[in-house]
Scaffold this active site. Structure first.
Site, PDB file in Angstrom:
ATOM      1  N   ARG A   1     -37.832 -54.675  11.625  1.00  0.00           N
ATOM      2  CA  ARG A   1     -36.625 -55.646  12.433  1.00  0.00           C
ATOM      3  C   ARG A   1     -35.910 -56.811  11.944  1.00  0.00           C
ATOM      4  NH1 ARG A   1     -37.062 -57.206  17.838  1.00  0.00           N
ATOM      5  NH2 ARG A   1     -38.883 -55.856  19.010  1.00  0.00           N
TER       6      ARG A   1
ATOM      7  N   ASP B   1     -41.762 -30.061  12.688  1.00  0.00           N
ATOM      8  CA  ASP B   1     -41.115 -29.722  11.154  1.00  0.00           C
ATOM      9  C   ASP B   1     -41.184 -31.685  10.847  1.00  0.00           C
ATOM     10  OD1 ASP B   1     -39.750 -30.991  13.419  1.00  0.00           O
ATOM     11  OD2 ASP B   1     -38.001 -29.377  12.542  1.00  0.00           O
TER      12      ASP B   1
ATOM     13  N   THR C   1     -46.856 -28.193  16.575  1.00  0.00           N
ATOM     14  CA  THR C   1     -45.539 -28.375  17.701  1.00  0.00           C
ATOM     15  C   THR C   1     -45.993 -27.562  19.102  1.00  0.00           C
ATOM     16  OG1 THR C   1     -43.663 -28.136  18.100  1.00  0.00           O
ATOM     17  CG2 THR C   1     -44.562 -26.930  16.805  1.00  0.00           C
TER      18      THR C   1
ATOM     19  N   GLY D   1     -44.210 -35.720  17.970  1.00  0.00           N
ATOM     20  CA  GLY D   1     -45.238 -35.328  19.574  1.00  0.00           C
ATOM     21  C   GLY D   1     -46.540 -35.134  19.406  1.00  0.00           C
TER      22      GLY D   1
ATOM     23  N   ASP E   1     -43.800 -27.059  20.709  1.00  0.00           N
ATOM     24  CA  ASP E   1     -42.944 -26.234  21.163  1.00  0.00           C
ATOM     25  C   ASP E   1     -42.909 -24.466  19.958  1.00  0.00           C
ATOM     26  OD1 ASP E   1     -41.567 -27.358  22.374  1.00  0.00           O
ATOM     27  OD2 ASP E   1     -39.921 -29.141  20.725  1.00  0.00           O
TER      28      ASP E   1
ATOM     29  N   ARG F   1     -36.209 -28.542  21.992  1.00  0.00           N
ATOM     30  CA  ARG F   1     -34.700 -28.840  21.734  1.00  0.00           C
ATOM     31  C   ARG F   1     -34.440 -27.617  20.710  1.00  0.00           C
ATOM     32  NH1 ARG F   1     -37.108 -34.889  19.504  1.00  0.00           N
ATOM     33  NH2 ARG F   1     -37.820 -33.886  18.660  1.00  0.00           N
TER      34      ARG F   1
ATOM     35  N   ASP G   1     -41.646 -23.879  17.035  1.00  0.00           N
ATOM     36  CA  ASP G   1     -40.604 -23.836  16.539  1.00  0.00           C
ATOM     37  C   ASP G   1     -40.969 -23.915  14.514  1.00  0.00           C
ATOM     38  OD1 ASP G   1     -41.118 -26.283  16.559  1.00  0.00           O
ATOM     39  OD2 ASP G   1     -38.863 -26.975  16.845  1.00  0.00           O
TER      40      ASP G   1
HETATM   41  O1  F6P Z   1     -42.350 -31.934  19.985  1.00  0.00           O
HETATM   42  C1  F6P Z   1     -41.027 -31.409  20.770  1.00  0.00           C
HETATM   43  C2  F6P Z   1     -41.340 -32.075  21.508  1.00  0.00           C
HETATM   44  O2  F6P Z   1     -42.067 -31.044  22.465  1.00  0.00           O
HETATM   45  C3  F6P Z   1     -39.690 -31.514  21.834  1.00  0.00           C
HETATM   46  O3  F6P Z   1     -39.396 -30.362  22.973  1.00  0.00           O
HETATM   47  C4  F6P Z   1     -39.144 -32.885  22.924  1.00  0.00           C
HETATM   48  O4  F6P Z   1     -37.756 -32.977  22.900  1.00  0.00           O
HETATM   49  C5  F6P Z   1     -39.747 -34.232  22.297  1.00  0.00           C
HETATM   50  O5  F6P Z   1     -40.988 -33.170  21.828  1.00  0.00           O
HETATM   51  C6  F6P Z   1     -40.111 -35.227  23.054  1.00  0.00           C
HETATM   52  O6  F6P Z   1     -41.125 -36.141  22.996  1.00  0.00           O
HETATM   53  P1  F6P Z   1     -40.633 -37.287  23.473  1.00  0.00           P
HETATM   54  O7  F6P Z   1     -40.584 -37.798  24.116  1.00  0.00           O
HETATM   55  O8  F6P Z   1     -42.399 -37.484  22.258  1.00  0.00           O
HETATM   56  O9  F6P Z   1     -39.805 -38.644  21.648  1.00  0.00           O
END
Ligand code: F6P
Length: 359
Positions: A82, A115, A137, A10, A139, A183, A141
């Site tokens: 695929r 991670d 991140t 992300g 987050d 998360r 984390d």
């Molecule tokens: O980067 C982690 C995060 O921000 C999480 O908190 C969240 O669940 C996730 O990304 C969502 O990512 P996407 O919607 O892009 O799959």
């Protein structure tokens, strides 16, 4: 020296500032830099590998997103292939990736990711690739670093939202439940909730009891405060219950969670009789301009990553250990996910100032 950069997982505000710092520091050493598009996909022939020049990174430090694009479905060790019937099967394409990198004359790779991407980087390193990690991140984390870039921007976005919700919640005597990302770790909820003076903060680290949440709301009501703001991390769950999953994940994608705010809002309304609304802040937290703090941290990480390449610290990740940027083994950072320490002074201060954690 020819180095490559990739951004995986992300996105997080500050990625472009890292890319810029890497490119400028490397080119000023006389090195060449290429950018792998969309995580590792560019090295698997699924996207491009582009030359990065000083010109390519001009004016990008303040921009959100990543000029290299990203994906959270590009793990080369289980790449979704695929099948003729339209389904996907995971395939290990790591050898192909390493061979492609060798043929492109890539001497080292700076892999910017959370991670998941760091784990991939470590596995590639163990197969002989020369990699330096940069933690990323919103987050916050990742262990071994005080913080990651993107977190400060996300927290500020959430604070701004809480500030806005306060005024409308108060006008209508409503309870508003706002869901933020996180998360497995509740850092965004905790930091934005405390700074935004929420009344209840729910974290994945502290399972909640909805009755305790309602007690707090009703105590405020009795004291003449007829509105309340609840900030909940998407990974929060009730005592004895489970995290709310968000439908099916796409092939190769991590489990998706979310939607807990609406459940909590319905329960609060049923139990208290107070009109309750919910919203999910969602990807707003990942977008937009990085704050000054995140730009600086990202720039420091980028510069330090190039120094780590020069020092051949393969398998290491740059990290903030205030006041310095250091390099630590990626393995060490991955040993355990960083989560909110529920004895931390911020949690204690929040409790002392009347914030409920629903426990
Ligand atoms: O980067 C982690 C995060 O921000 C999480 O908190 C969240 O669940 C996730 O990304 C969502 O990512 P996407 O919607 O892009 O799959």
């Amino acid at each position: 020296m020819r180095i490559a950069i990739s951004t995986g997982g992300g996105d997080a505000p500050g990625l472009n500032a890292v890319i810029r710092a890497v490119v400028l520091s490397a080119i000023n050493r006389g090195w060449e830099v290429v950018g792998i598009k969309r995580g590792f996909s560019g090295l698997l022939g699924e996207d491009e590998v582009v030359t990065l020049t000083k010109e390519s990174v001009r004016g990008i430090a303040h921009l959100g997103g990543t000029i290299l694009r990203s994906t959270n479905r590009g793990n080369p060790f289980s790449y979704p292939r695929r099948q003729p019937d339209g389904t996907f099967l995971p395939e290990d394409r790591s050898d192909e990736l390493i061979e492609n990198a060798r043929q492109m004359g890539i001497d080292a790779l700076i892999s910017i990711g959370g991670d998941g991407s760091l784990e991939i980087a470590l596995k590639l390193c163990n197969k002989g690739m020369r990699i330096i990690g940069v933690p990323k991140t919103i987050d916050n984390d990742v262990s071994g670093t005080v913080t990651t870039f993107g977190f400060d921007t996300a927290v500020n976005t959430a604070i701004e939202a809480i500030d806005k919700l306060h005024t409308t919640a108060e006008s209508h005597d409503r309870v508003i439940v706002m869901e933020v990302m996180g998360r497995d770790a509740g850092f965004i909820a905790l930091h934005s909730g405390v700074a935004g003076t929420a009344d209840v903060i729910l974290l994945p680290e502290i399972p909640y009891d909805i009755r305790k949440v309602c007690d707090k709301i009703m105590a405020r009501d009795a004291a003449g405060r007829h509105f309340s703001i609840v900030v909940v991390a998407e990974g929060a769950f009730p005592l004895g219950g489970a995290v709310h999953q968000l439908g099916e994940s796409l092939p190769g994608q991590a489990r998706r969670v979310g939607g807990v705010a609406e459940l909590i809002a319905r329960e609060i309304q049923d139990l208290t009789g107070k009109e309750t609304r919910s919203l999910v802040l969602g990807h707003l937290q990942r977008g937009g301009m990085p704050t000054g703090y995140d730009r600086l941290l990202a720039t420091r990480f980028g510069g330090a990553a190039v120094r780590a390449v020069a020092e051949e610290k393969w398998g290491y990740m740059v990290a903030l250990q205030t006041p310095h940027i250091v390099a630590i083994p990626i393995e060490e950072a991955l040993r355990e996910l960083k989560r909110v320490d529920i004895t931390h002074d911020l949690v204690q201060t929040a409790r002392a100032s009347g914030i409920s954690f629903g426990d």
